[in-house]
Design a protein around this motif. Structure first.
Motif, PDB file in Angstrom:
ATOM      1  N   LEU A 112       0.814  -1.214   0.000  1.00 32.91           N
ATOM      2  CA  LEU A 112       0.000   0.000   0.000  1.00 32.91           C
ATOM      3  C   LEU A 112       0.849   1.267   0.000  1.00 32.91           C
ATOM      4  O   LEU A 112       0.321   2.364  -0.215  1.00 32.91           O
ATOM      5  N   MET A 113       2.136   1.133   0.222  1.00 33.51           N
ATOM      6  CA  MET A 113       2.980   2.303   0.429  1.00 33.51           C
ATOM      7  C   MET A 113       3.194   3.102  -0.857  1.00 33.51           C
ATOM      8  O   MET A 113       3.144   4.334  -0.850  1.00 33.51           O
ATOM      9  N   GLY A 114       3.415   2.423  -1.968  1.00 33.36           N
ATOM     10  CA  GLY A 114       3.592   3.122  -3.243  1.00 33.36           C
ATOM     11  C   GLY A 114       2.359   3.899  -3.659  1.00 33.36           C
ATOM     12  O   GLY A 114       2.451   5.096  -4.018  1.00 33.36           O
ATOM     13  N   PRO A 115       1.170   3.283  -3.654  1.00 25.92           N
ATOM     14  CA  PRO A 115      -0.048   4.025  -3.974  1.00 25.92           C
ATOM     15  C   PRO A 115      -0.267   5.225  -3.056  1.00 25.92           C
ATOM     16  O   PRO A 115      -0.749   6.272  -3.496  1.00 25.92           O
ATOM     17  N   MET A 116       0.083   5.102  -1.771  1.00 21.69           N
ATOM     18  CA  MET A 116      -0.066   6.229  -0.849  1.00 21.69           C
ATOM     19  C   MET A 116       0.831   7.390  -1.265  1.00 21.69           C
ATOM     20  O   MET A 116       0.395   8.557  -1.290  1.00 21.69           O
ATOM     21  N   VAL A 117       2.079   7.111  -1.595  1.00 25.07           N
ATOM     22  CA  VAL A 117       3.002   8.164  -2.024  1.00 25.07           C
ATOM     23  C   VAL A 117       2.471   8.836  -3.286  1.00 25.07           C
ATOM     24  O   VAL A 117       2.505  10.069  -3.411  1.00 25.07           O
ATOM     25  N   PHE A 118       1.964   8.054  -4.221  1.00 29.60           N
ATOM     26  CA  PHE A 118       1.405   8.618  -5.456  1.00 29.60           C
ATOM     27  C   PHE A 118       0.279   9.599  -5.154  1.00 29.60           C
ATOM     28  O   PHE A 118       0.269  10.733  -5.651  1.00 29.60           O
ATOM     29  N   LEU A 119      -0.674   9.190  -4.321  1.00 26.66           N
ATOM     30  CA  LEU A 119      -1.826  10.048  -4.036  1.00 26.66           C
ATOM     31  C   LEU A 119      -1.436  11.294  -3.248  1.00 26.66           C
ATOM     32  O   LEU A 119      -2.135  12.310  -3.310  1.00 26.66           O
ATOM     33  N   ALA A 120      -0.332  11.240  -2.518  1.00 25.41           N
ATOM     34  CA  ALA A 120       0.120  12.385  -1.719  1.00 25.41           C
ATOM     35  C   ALA A 120       0.990  13.349  -2.512  1.00 25.41           C
ATOM     36  O   ALA A 120       1.233  14.470  -2.053  1.00 25.41           O
ATOM     37  N   SER A 121       1.436  12.948  -3.682  1.00 23.42           N
ATOM     38  CA  SER A 121       2.448  13.709  -4.413  1.00 23.42           C
ATOM     39  C   SER A 121       1.862  14.493  -5.579  1.00 23.42           C
ATOM     40  O   SER A 121       0.702  14.326  -5.958  1.00 23.42           O
ATOM     41  N   GLU A 122       2.702  15.350  -6.172  1.00 25.84           N
ATOM     42  CA  GLU A 122       2.298  16.121  -7.342  1.00 25.84           C
ATOM     43  C   GLU A 122       1.992  15.235  -8.544  1.00 25.84           C
ATOM     44  O   GLU A 122       1.320  15.674  -9.478  1.00 25.84           O
ATOM     45  N   ALA A 123       2.479  14.002  -8.522  1.00 27.32           N
ATOM     46  CA  ALA A 123       2.220  13.082  -9.629  1.00 27.32           C
ATOM     47  C   ALA A 123       0.729  12.806  -9.793  1.00 27.32           C
ATOM     48  O   ALA A 123       0.285  12.416 -10.878  1.00 27.32           O
ATOM     49  N   SER A 124      -0.060  13.030  -8.740  1.00 23.89           N
ATOM     50  CA  SER A 124      -1.504  12.765  -8.803  1.00 23.89           C
ATOM     51  C   SER A 124      -2.329  14.050  -8.834  1.00 23.89           C
ATOM     52  O   SER A 124      -3.516  14.024  -8.519  1.00 23.89           O
ATOM     53  N   ASP A 125      -1.723  15.168  -9.243  1.00 22.11           N
ATOM     54  CA  ASP A 125      -2.431  16.449  -9.197  1.00 22.11           C
ATOM     55  C   ASP A 125      -3.678  16.499 -10.085  1.00 22.11           C
ATOM     56  O   ASP A 125      -4.555  17.338  -9.851  1.00 22.11           O
ATOM     57  N   TYR A 126      -3.755  15.655 -11.096  1.00 21.15           N
ATOM     58  CA  TYR A 126      -4.943  15.649 -11.963  1.00 21.15           C
ATOM     59  C   TYR A 126      -5.833  14.448 -11.677  1.00 21.15           C
ATOM     60  O   TYR A 126      -6.683  14.064 -12.478  1.00 21.15           O
ATOM     61  N   VAL A 127      -5.644  13.873 -10.496  1.00 23.93           N
ATOM     62  CA  VAL A 127      -6.464  12.739 -10.044  1.00 23.93           C
ATOM     63  C   VAL A 127      -7.246  13.203  -8.830  1.00 23.93           C
ATOM     64  O   VAL A 127      -6.666  13.603  -7.823  1.00 23.93           O
ATOM     65  N   THR A 128      -8.568  13.160  -8.904  1.00 28.24           N
ATOM     66  CA  THR A 128      -9.366  13.527  -7.738  1.00 28.24           C
ATOM     67  C   THR A 128     -10.716  12.823  -7.781  1.00 28.24           C
ATOM     68  O   THR A 128     -11.238  12.516  -8.864  1.00 28.24           O
ATOM     69  N   GLY A 129     -11.252  12.519  -6.611  1.00 27.59           N
ATOM     70  CA  GLY A 129     -12.532  11.826  -6.513  1.00 27.59           C
ATOM     71  C   GLY A 129     -12.447  10.342  -6.773  1.00 27.59           C
ATOM     72  O   GLY A 129     -13.465   9.686  -7.011  1.00 27.59           O
ATOM     73  N   VAL A 130     -11.245   9.780  -6.692  1.00 22.19           N
ATOM     74  CA  VAL A 130     -11.022   8.364  -7.010  1.00 22.19           C
ATOM     75  C   VAL A 130     -10.797   7.568  -5.734  1.00 22.19           C
ATOM     76  O   VAL A 130     -10.086   8.009  -4.837  1.00 22.19           O
ATOM     77  N   MET A 131     -11.408   6.412  -5.640  1.00 17.88           N
ATOM     78  CA  MET A 131     -11.104   5.447  -4.589  1.00 17.88           C
ATOM     79  C   MET A 131     -10.308   4.332  -5.253  1.00 17.88           C
ATOM     80  O   MET A 131     -10.853   3.548  -6.037  1.00 17.88           O
ATOM     81  N   LEU A 132      -9.008   4.289  -4.977  1.00 17.39           N
ATOM     82  CA  LEU A 132      -8.105   3.369  -5.659  1.00 17.39           C
ATOM     83  C   LEU A 132      -8.042   2.032  -4.923  1.00 17.39           C
ATOM     84  O   LEU A 132      -7.507   1.952  -3.825  1.00 17.39           O
ATOM     85  N   PRO A 133      -8.575   0.963  -5.512  1.00 18.91           N
ATOM     86  CA  PRO A 133      -8.457  -0.346  -4.868  1.00 18.91           C
ATOM     87  C   PRO A 133      -7.028  -0.896  -5.003  1.00 18.91           C
ATOM     88  O   PRO A 133      -6.449  -0.859  -6.087  1.00 18.91           O
ATOM     89  N   VAL A 134      -6.482  -1.346  -3.905  1.00 14.30           N
ATOM     90  CA  VAL A 134      -5.186  -2.029  -3.911  1.00 14.30           C
ATOM     91  C   VAL A 134      -5.477  -3.413  -3.351  1.00 14.30           C
ATOM     92  O   VAL A 134      -5.332  -3.677  -2.167  1.00 14.30           O
TER      93      VAL A 134
END
Length: 257
Positions: A228-250
């Motif tokens: 779960l650690m990689g997906p968490m870093v992605f959602l916290a970072s600028e790499a996900s700035d155009y991602v919103t309203g998503v529930m990402l299943p891991v």
């Protein structure tokens, strides 16, 4: 035009508030975000795991703060956010990780257990999101990451308030993502699949449900917290700035079947 490079995942200069961030999956989120440069602030109702997570975060070269606080108490959200601001001066990432689960048969389920789970998993999450959003809106940036579940999508015939709360987390994630987008705040969720933790021990050991779950996962294996650690870093970072309203299943593909 935003550019993508290795710094897109860099969290240096960011402050992350993580509820329940010293134990269980929350501990892994604290470690992951500090590895990529974020300072960490842990809110928890007890001090279990504080010394260990302090040592790990500081070994990653980051600062850490703590507050002992029950997130369901009136005024708790403002108290927690104020403590973050007092220590670090800003708040960039909120991880709403704290959660509880109570199991029982349908006709035996107690009213007080319903209220207890909803208070922690949904009401506490809402109050903290609301308090954090006020700070992030002034900053014109922020990330709110809500921890959902497979029960954000599925029924849970012995965990009724948990299933209801996690469906609510999905709905709140979407509503807040829409409402906060004009402030450059992204609101997303992480939905862990069947991960080997203390909370899932009873399921792992269940002679019927344990094998059923394993057979339902395409890989045939339960997940581990580190996945779960990689997906968490992605959602916290600028790499996900155009991602919103998503529930990402891991979930190793659990929801595919």
């Amino acid at each position: 035009m935003p550019k993508f490079d290795r710094n897109s995942y860099n969290l240096e200069g960011k402050v992350a508030l993580i509820t329940g961030g010293a134990r269980g999956l929350g501990r892994n989120y604290s470690i992951a975000l500090s590895m990529y440069g974020a300072d960490i602030f842990v809110a928890a109702e007890n001090e279990e795991g504080w010394d260990e997570i302090r040592e790990i975060v500081e070994a990653n070269g980051r600062q850490i703060g703590f507050i002992k606080q029950d997130i369901t108490k009136p005024g708790a959200a403002d108290t927690i956010v104020d403590a973050v601001i007092e220590k670090f001066g800003h708040l960039d990432i909120l991880v709403n990780n704290a959660g509880i689960q109570i199991r029982n048969d349908v006709l035996d389920f107690k009213d007080e257990d319903w209220y207890k789970v909803i208070d922690v998993n949904l009401n506490g999450l809402y109050m903290l999101s609301h308090a954090a959003a006020k700070v992030m809106a002034k900053q014109k940036h922020g990330k709110i990451i809500n921890i959902g579940s497979m029960q954000s999508y599925r029924a849970g015939k012995r965990i009724f308030p948990y299933a209801a709360s996690k469906h609510g987390v999905l709905g709140l994630t979407r509503a807040y993502a829409d409402a906060l987008a004009p402030y450059n705040i992204q609101v997303n969720g992480l939905a862990p699949g069947y991960i080997i933790t203390d909370m899932t021990r009873s399921l792992q050991q269940d002679p019927v449900r344990g094998p059923e779950i394993r057979e339902h996962i395409p890989s045939g294996e339960w997940g581990v917290p580190e996945q779960l650690m990689g997906p968490m870093v992605f959602l916290a970072s600028e790499a996900s700035d155009y991602v919103t309203g998503v529930m990402l299943p891991v979930d190793g593909g659990y929801l595919l079947r």
